[in-house]
Design a protein around this motif. Structure first.
Motif, short mmCIF file in Angstrom:
data_model
loop_
_atom_site.label_atom_id
_atom_site.label_comp_id
_atom_site.label_asym_id
_atom_site.label_seq_id
_atom_site.Cartn_x
_atom_site.Cartn_y
_atom_site.Cartn_z
N UNK A 282 86.85 53.14 21.54
CA UNK A 282 86.49 53.90 22.50
C UNK A 282 85.51 53.19 23.06
N UNK A 283 84.86 53.70 24.35
CA UNK A 283 83.81 53.08 25.17
C UNK A 283 83.30 54.38 25.70
N UNK B 222 83.52 63.61 22.18
CA UNK B 222 84.02 64.39 23.31
C UNK B 222 82.83 64.10 24.48
N UNK B 223 83.70 64.00 25.74
CA UNK B 223 82.87 63.72 26.78
C UNK B 223 81.85 64.71 27.03
N UNK B 224 80.59 64.31 27.42
CA UNK B 224 79.50 65.46 27.40
C UNK B 224 78.86 65.09 29.12
N UNK B 225 78.81 66.43 29.48
CA UNK B 225 78.45 66.46 31.08
C UNK B 225 76.97 67.54 31.06
N UNK C 187 92.31 61.03 29.49
CA UNK C 187 93.51 61.81 28.64
C UNK C 187 92.50 62.91 28.04
N UNK C 188 92.22 63.85 28.62
CA UNK C 188 91.10 64.85 28.29
C UNK C 188 91.74 66.11 28.71
N UNK C 189 91.41 67.40 27.86
CA UNK C 189 91.56 68.68 28.07
C UNK C 189 90.79 69.10 29.03
N UNK C 190 91.88 69.87 30.28
CA UNK C 190 91.02 70.32 31.47
C UNK C 190 92.34 71.02 31.91
N UNK C 191 92.08 72.05 32.87
CA UNK C 191 92.86 72.90 33.51
C UNK C 191 93.30 72.01 35.05
N UNK C 192 94.27 72.52 35.50
CA UNK C 192 94.84 71.85 36.81
C UNK C 192 93.88 72.42 37.97
N UNK D 17 77.81 61.46 28.87
CA UNK D 17 78.62 60.01 28.45
C UNK D 17 80.14 60.59 28.67
N UNK D 18 80.88 59.72 29.31
CA UNK D 18 82.17 59.66 29.43
C UNK D 18 82.72 59.01 28.02
N UNK D 19 83.78 59.42 27.40
CA UNK D 19 84.31 58.70 25.95
C UNK D 19 85.63 58.47 26.34
N UNK D 20 85.84 57.19 26.72
CA UNK D 20 86.93 56.43 27.32
C UNK D 20 87.63 55.52 26.45
N UNK D 21 88.97 55.38 26.62
CA UNK D 21 89.81 54.14 26.27
C UNK D 21 89.44 53.02 27.15
N UNK D 22 89.87 51.82 26.91
CA UNK D 22 89.51 50.53 27.57
C UNK D 22 90.26 50.61 29.07
N UNK D 23 91.36 51.15 29.31
CA UNK D 23 92.04 51.16 30.39
C UNK D 23 91.43 52.38 31.39
N UNK D 24 90.63 53.24 30.77
CA UNK D 24 90.01 54.05 31.61
C UNK D 24 88.64 53.93 32.20
N UNK D 25 88.07 52.77 31.74
CA UNK D 25 86.89 52.35 32.00
C UNK D 25 86.45 52.11 33.48
N UNK D 26 87.14 51.26 34.23
CA UNK D 26 86.95 50.95 35.50
C UNK D 26 87.23 52.16 36.49
N UNK D 27 88.66 52.60 36.15
CA UNK D 27 88.69 53.75 36.97
C UNK D 27 87.80 54.92 37.09
#
Length: 314
Positions: free
Chosen positions: A282-283, A228-231, A308-313, A246-256
């Motif tokens: 995961x990265x 899980x992403x930890x802030x 692609x994480x759980x968060x509210x609008x 740390x942000x826990x990401x798939x490859x396509x999410x890294x650069x954005x």
């Protein structure tokens, strides 16, 4: 007479159907109780080996924290609390027997790396990554990620032997004193991120799970096992905070995600993997900044919006 016989037959059929339903319900209740027991294993033997109580997590996971209270680390003039970036941990899942999984992240001084690595490998625990999380910290800190599947008591004994080679405090952690109000606008953080956190050791910690199912070696890996992403926010005075994690990401999410952070003045300090056989791949992106809560929260939320994480609008 014939009508009377048919009526009796119908009653017998109805009684038989009712009996089957009652027996099925009883069986289901028994299976449900058995499942509940299986998802809440007895980890007392592991606690005894590691010398401390673990924190139960969803999914039958238990997590053990080993704060490096012995380390006096600074980054850009900020004295780093253990809960901000110096917390070793290990987590177990899967219950008893040879099919239990352990994962963890050990915070080490440079001269502790070699002895710890040898002990873990000799005991059947894989080192899945070794790297930095911070930059320009003093003294230098290394992070060793570990994983294995096997008998949990044997794995715990190996981890205990490895930690004994470090200066990690092995006594029961002292109370953190978090009853004192944190000098931090946590309401703004939670509202902006869309996720509430918790106070631990003078640090506000936010955990953001991913939405997809994550597996490693064919076993499901719960968010509590490091995916899980930890802030983490540590107050630095004047409405500011040091932030890392740390942000826990798939490859396509890294650069954005990287662009979103740097556009908001948050430095990216490392990008790497923590595991070897996970699916999806995961990265992990580590970061650092010391700024106002409003600026930090906005930058972190901008990064989360690419994931692609759980968060509210908003």
């Amino acid at each position: 007479m014939r009508y009377h016989q048919l009526s009796l037959s119908r009653h017998r059929v109805s009684f038989h159907v009712l009996l089957v339903i009652l027996l099925s319900a009883r069986t289901a209740r028994g299976q449900g109780a058995q499942t509940s027991t299986m998802t809440s294993p007895d980890w007392s033997a592991i606690e005894q080996v590691l010398g401390r109580k673990g924190a139960p997590q969803p999914g039958g996971v238990i997590k053990f924290a080993f704060p490096r209270g012995d380390m006096q680390v600074t980054v850009a003039g900020v004295s780093v609390r253990p809960a901000l970036a110096l917390g070793s941990w290990v987590a177990f899942a899967g219950g008893q027997g040879k099919g239990s999984m352990v994962m963890g992240d050990l915070v080490l001084a440079e001269d502790e790396v070699g002895p710890v690595m040898r002990t873990l490998q000799e005991g059947g625990i894989d080192v899945t990554a070794l790297h930095n999380h911070l930059q320009m910290e003093s003294p230098r800190v290394m992070y060793m990620h570990i994983g294995a599947v096997g008998d949990p008591q044997k794995l715990a004994a190996v981890i205990r032997s490895a930690l004994a080679l470090t200066k990690t405090p092995m006594g029961a952690p002292a109370p953190s004193g978090d009853i004192v109000q944190l000098d931090l606008d946590t309401a703004t953080i939670a509202k902006t991120l869309g996720v509430s956190g918790k106070v631990n050791g003078g640090v506000y910690q936010v955990s953001v799970p991913r939405l997809e199912r994550i597996t490693d070696k064919g076993m499901e890996v719960s968010p509590a096992m490091g995916v899980a992403t930890a802030l983490n926010f540590q107050p630095t005075g004047g409405g500011k905070a040091a932030v890392t994690g740390d942000f826990v990401m798939t490859a396509d999410e890294v650069n954005p995600v990287m662009r979103a952070l740097t556009d908001h003045g948050i430095s990216v300090t490392a990008v790497h993997s923590h595991m070897l056989d996970e699916s999806p791949r995961l990265f992990f992106m580590h970061f650092w900044a010391n700024d106002t809560v409003a600026n930090l929260s906005a930058g972190l939320r901008a990064a989360l919006d690419h994931m692609n994480v759980k968060k509210v609008a908003r």
